[in-house]
Design a protein around this motif. Structure first.
Motif, PDB file in Angstrom:
ATOM      1  N   GLY A 139      14.955 -17.463  -3.801  1.00 47.58           N
ATOM      2  CA  GLY A 139      14.885 -17.359  -2.408  1.00 47.58           C
ATOM      3  C   GLY A 139      15.023 -16.097  -1.246  1.00 47.58           C
ATOM      4  O   GLY A 139      13.689 -16.331  -0.206  1.00 47.58           O
ATOM      5  N   SER A 140      15.883 -15.262  -1.347  1.00 48.84           N
ATOM      6  CA  SER A 140      16.544 -14.179   0.152  1.00 48.84           C
ATOM      7  C   SER A 140      15.909 -12.917  -0.487  1.00 48.84           C
ATOM      8  O   SER A 140      16.136 -12.327  -0.214  1.00 48.84           O
ATOM      9  N   GLU A 141      15.520 -12.447  -1.851  1.00 46.68           N
ATOM     10  CA  GLU A 141      15.639 -11.248  -2.374  1.00 46.68           C
ATOM     11  C   GLU A 141      14.240 -11.583  -3.236  1.00 46.68           C
ATOM     12  O   GLU A 141      13.306 -10.410  -2.816  1.00 46.68           O
ATOM     13  N   LEU A 142      13.031 -12.288  -3.452  1.00 47.91           N
ATOM     14  CA  LEU A 142      12.227 -12.112  -4.514  1.00 47.91           C
ATOM     15  C   LEU A 142      10.639 -12.159  -2.870  1.00 47.91           C
ATOM     16  O   LEU A 142      10.219 -11.035  -3.456  1.00 47.91           O
ATOM     17  N   PRO A 143      10.623 -12.770  -2.618  1.00 42.09           N
ATOM     18  CA  PRO A 143       9.812 -12.362  -1.573  1.00 42.09           C
ATOM     19  C   PRO A 143       9.785 -11.836  -0.786  1.00 42.09           C
ATOM     20  O   PRO A 143       8.367 -10.876  -0.546  1.00 42.09           O
ATOM     21  N   TRP A 144      10.996 -10.777  -0.388  1.00 40.54           N
ATOM     22  CA  TRP A 144      10.713  -9.577   0.136  1.00 40.54           C
ATOM     23  C   TRP A 144       9.677  -8.308  -0.970  1.00 40.54           C
ATOM     24  O   TRP A 144       9.140  -7.862  -0.440  1.00 40.54           O
ATOM     25  N   LEU A 145      10.609  -8.679  -1.908  1.00 45.46           N
ATOM     26  CA  LEU A 145      10.354  -7.584  -2.752  1.00 45.46           C
ATOM     27  C   LEU A 145       8.291  -7.683  -3.701  1.00 45.46           C
ATOM     28  O   LEU A 145       7.720  -7.321  -3.513  1.00 45.46           O
ATOM     29  N   LEU A 146       7.949  -9.430  -3.018  1.00 47.36           N
ATOM     30  CA  LEU A 146       6.621  -9.938  -3.920  1.00 47.36           C
ATOM     31  C   LEU A 146       6.010  -9.355  -2.322  1.00 47.36           C
ATOM     32  O   LEU A 146       4.803  -8.523  -2.069  1.00 47.36           O
ATOM     33  N   PHE A 147       6.094  -9.182  -1.247  1.00 53.03           N
ATOM     34  CA  PHE A 147       5.623  -8.547   0.298  1.00 53.03           C
ATOM     35  C   PHE A 147       5.499  -7.075   0.393  1.00 53.03           C
ATOM     36  O   PHE A 147       4.456  -6.751   0.129  1.00 53.03           O
ATOM     37  N   GLY A 148       6.225  -6.322  -0.053  1.00 53.99           N
ATOM     38  CA  GLY A 148       5.817  -4.894  -0.240  1.00 53.99           C
ATOM     39  C   GLY A 148       5.356  -4.205  -1.407  1.00 53.99           C
ATOM     40  O   GLY A 148       4.522  -3.676  -1.475  1.00 53.99           O
ATOM     41  N   THR A 149       5.516  -5.365  -2.158  1.00 52.47           N
ATOM     42  CA  THR A 149       4.251  -4.666  -3.545  1.00 52.47           C
ATOM     43  C   THR A 149       2.898  -5.335  -2.883  1.00 52.47           C
ATOM     44  O   THR A 149       1.731  -4.435  -3.473  1.00 52.47           O
ATOM     45  N   LEU A 150       2.493  -6.603  -2.225  1.00 48.18           N
ATOM     46  CA  LEU A 150       1.005  -6.330  -1.451  1.00 48.18           C
ATOM     47  C   LEU A 150       0.882  -5.847  -0.524  1.00 48.18           C
ATOM     48  O   LEU A 150      -0.198  -4.663  -0.760  1.00 48.18           O
ATOM     49  N   ALA A 151       1.468  -5.563   0.239  1.00 48.09           N
ATOM     50  CA  ALA A 151       1.569  -4.864   1.532  1.00 48.09           C
ATOM     51  C   ALA A 151       1.354  -3.508   0.894  1.00 48.09           C
ATOM     52  O   ALA A 151       0.122  -2.445   1.099  1.00 48.09           O
ATOM     53  N   LEU A 152       1.922  -2.534  -0.068  1.00 44.39           N
ATOM     54  CA  LEU A 152       1.368  -1.552  -0.628  1.00 44.39           C
ATOM     55  C   LEU A 152      -0.004  -1.263  -1.450  1.00 44.39           C
ATOM     56  O   LEU A 152      -0.793  -0.447  -1.526  1.00 44.39           O
ATOM     57  N   LEU A 153      -0.414  -2.911  -1.844  1.00 40.44           N
ATOM     58  CA  LEU A 153      -1.010  -2.449  -2.883  1.00 40.44           C
ATOM     59  C   LEU A 153      -2.919  -2.156  -1.370  1.00 40.44           C
ATOM     60  O   LEU A 153      -4.209  -1.640  -2.292  1.00 40.44           O
ATOM     61  N   PHE A 154      -2.056  -3.523  -0.186  1.00 40.52           N
ATOM     62  CA  PHE A 154      -3.413  -3.102   0.425  1.00 40.52           C
ATOM     63  C   PHE A 154      -3.999  -2.023   1.206  1.00 40.52           C
ATOM     64  O   PHE A 154      -4.569  -1.711   1.545  1.00 40.52           O
ATOM     65  N   PHE A 155      -1.978  -0.741   1.170  1.00 45.10           N
ATOM     66  CA  PHE A 155      -2.094   0.858   1.702  1.00 45.10           C
ATOM     67  C   PHE A 155      -2.792   1.240   0.766  1.00 45.10           C
ATOM     68  O   PHE A 155      -3.997   2.022   1.054  1.00 45.10           O
ATOM     69  N   SER A 156      -3.042   1.279  -0.643  1.00 49.10           N
ATOM     70  CA  SER A 156      -3.602   1.785  -1.329  1.00 49.10           C
ATOM     71  C   SER A 156      -5.024   1.764  -1.120  1.00 49.10           C
ATOM     72  O   SER A 156      -5.560   2.882  -1.482  1.00 49.10           O
ATOM     73  N   GLN A 157      -5.489   0.341  -1.317  1.00 50.68           N
ATOM     74  CA  GLN A 157      -6.895   0.324  -1.350  1.00 50.68           C
ATOM     75  C   GLN A 157      -7.298   0.742  -0.060  1.00 50.68           C
ATOM     76  O   GLN A 157      -8.435   1.470  -0.011  1.00 50.68           O
ATOM     77  N   LEU A 158      -6.574   0.910   0.976  1.00 54.63           N
ATOM     78  CA  LEU A 158      -7.400   0.992   2.304  1.00 54.63           C
ATOM     79  C   LEU A 158      -7.368   2.634   1.770  1.00 54.63           C
ATOM     80  O   LEU A 158      -8.523   3.651   2.468  1.00 54.63           O
ATOM     81  N   LEU A 159      -6.295   3.675   1.077  1.00 52.69           N
ATOM     82  CA  LEU A 159      -6.574   4.944   1.058  1.00 52.69           C
ATOM     83  C   LEU A 159      -7.868   5.418   0.266  1.00 52.69           C
ATOM     84  O   LEU A 159      -8.549   6.312   0.351  1.00 52.69           O
ATOM     85  N   LYS A 160      -7.929   4.492  -1.291  1.00 50.89           N
ATOM     86  CA  LYS A 160      -9.193   4.943  -1.880  1.00 50.89           C
ATOM     87  C   LYS A 160     -10.200   4.661  -1.420  1.00 50.89           C
ATOM     88  O   LYS A 160     -11.012   5.679  -1.570  1.00 50.89           O
ATOM     89  N   ALA A 161     -10.596   3.260   0.188  1.00 48.10           N
ATOM     90  CA  ALA A 161     -11.217   3.634   0.466  1.00 48.10           C
ATOM     91  C   ALA A 161     -12.064   4.697   1.840  1.00 48.10           C
ATOM     92  O   ALA A 161     -13.200   5.351   1.485  1.00 48.10           O
ATOM     93  N   VAL A 162     -10.765   5.368   2.603  1.00 45.28           N
ATOM     94  CA  VAL A 162     -11.308   6.824   2.938  1.00 45.28           C
ATOM     95  C   VAL A 162     -11.298   7.453   2.042  1.00 45.28           C
ATOM     96  O   VAL A 162     -12.028   8.299   2.148  1.00 45.28           O
ATOM     97  N   LEU A 163     -10.545   7.961   0.985  1.00 50.43           N
ATOM     98  CA  LEU A 163     -11.630   8.828  -0.028  1.00 50.43           C
ATOM     99  C   LEU A 163     -13.167   8.819  -0.172  1.00 50.43           C
ATOM    100  O   LEU A 163     -14.295   9.520  -0.639  1.00 50.43           O
ATOM    101  N   GLU A 164     -13.156   7.367  -0.445  1.00 51.90           N
ATOM    102  CA  GLU A 164     -14.529   7.157  -1.166  1.00 51.90           C
ATOM    103  C   GLU A 164     -15.590   7.142   0.006  1.00 51.90           C
ATOM    104  O   GLU A 164     -16.492   7.760   0.004  1.00 51.90           O
ATOM    105  N   GLN A 165     -15.602   6.704   1.428  1.00 52.79           N
ATOM    106  CA  GLN A 165     -16.552   6.134   2.133  1.00 52.79           C
ATOM    107  C   GLN A 165     -16.471   7.261   3.282  1.00 52.79           C
ATOM    108  O   GLN A 165     -16.880   7.213   4.609  1.00 52.79           O
ATOM    109  N   GLY A 166     -15.363   7.862   3.611  1.00 52.20           N
ATOM    110  CA  GLY A 166     -14.905   8.848   4.568  1.00 52.20           C
ATOM    111  C   GLY A 166     -13.611   7.737   5.455  1.00 52.20           C
ATOM    112  O   GLY A 166     -14.356   6.756   5.728  1.00 52.20           O
ATOM    113  N   PRO A 167     -12.854   8.868   6.561  1.00 48.65           N
ATOM    114  CA  PRO A 167     -12.420   7.574   7.677  1.00 48.65           C
ATOM    115  C   PRO A 167     -12.857   6.880   8.343  1.00 48.65           C
ATOM    116  O   PRO A 167     -12.601   5.942   8.675  1.00 48.65           O
TER     117      PRO A 167
END
Length: 194
Positions: A84-112
């Motif tokens: 519980g002291s290790e896994l939550p931060w790995l899960l948080f990092g994974t999800l935050a990077l996925l959110f950011f990846s989706q943001l960049l994908k939207a910028v590529l497809e539609q413009g900033p």
């Protein structure tokens, strides 16, 4: 706009999210299969002179110089608290990077400067803000419980751990998302009047 750089960043961000996800799964599996000692750091005895023996539970080894507690035969709860002291931060990092990846994908497809990008930026900001606090609380509670299970007198209660400065970055992303949304609306109004 440099689309090659944005495409590279989107790919790298998705790859990092995948690596964090694999680290999350790998850490969970290896800890479940591990039968070794469970150790935890605590700042409780860091500056205390230790003339008397430490108030620790039976079967717990303590190192006063490093304020480190270890149990060679941990209970299921102690092993879960260590996770519980290790896994939550790995899960948080994974999800935050996925959110950011989706943001960049939207910028590529539609413009900033589009409604979709501003919404995704706000969603990323809210996720980072709330996720940092929740993840820090879960990790802090797990660590406090683990310390308390090995040294009952310590019982410091739940604490927040981790890089809490991320809350400021998350709030800045929320504000920028709202500013971008207003800019998009103003541009649409201006285009409609011309």
């Amino acid at each position: 706009m440099n689309t090659r750089l944005t495409r590279t960043l989107a790919s790298a961000t998705f790859a990092l999210a995948t690596l964090c996800g694999l680290a999350f799964v790998g850490t969970g599996v290896t800890h479940l299969l591990d039968h070794g000692a469970v150790c935890v750091q605590t700042g409780f005895w860091t500056n205390a002179p230790l003339a008397d023996p430490l108030p620790i539970g039976s079967g717990v080894q303590a190192s006063a110089s490093a304020a480190r507690l270890c149990r060679s035969s941990p209970s299921v709860g102690q092993r879960a608290a260590e996770l519980g002291s290790e896994l939550p931060w790995l899960l948080f990092g994974t999800l935050a990077l996925l959110f950011f990846s989706q943001l960049l994908k939207a910028v590529l497809e539609q413009g900033p400067f589009t409604e979709s990008v501003s919404r995704r930026l706000s969603a990323l900001g809210w996720f980072v803000t709330a996720g940092t606090l929740l993840t820090g609380l879960v990790a802090g509670w797990s660590q406090s419980w683990l310390v308390g299970s090995m040294a009952p007198i310590v019982g410091s209660g739940p604490t927040l751990t981790g890089p809490l400065v991320l809350v400021l970055g998350g709030l800045a992303a929320v504000i920028m998302g709202k500013i971008m949304r207003e800019g998009v609306r103003m541009r649409e109004d201006l285009e409609g009047t011309i």
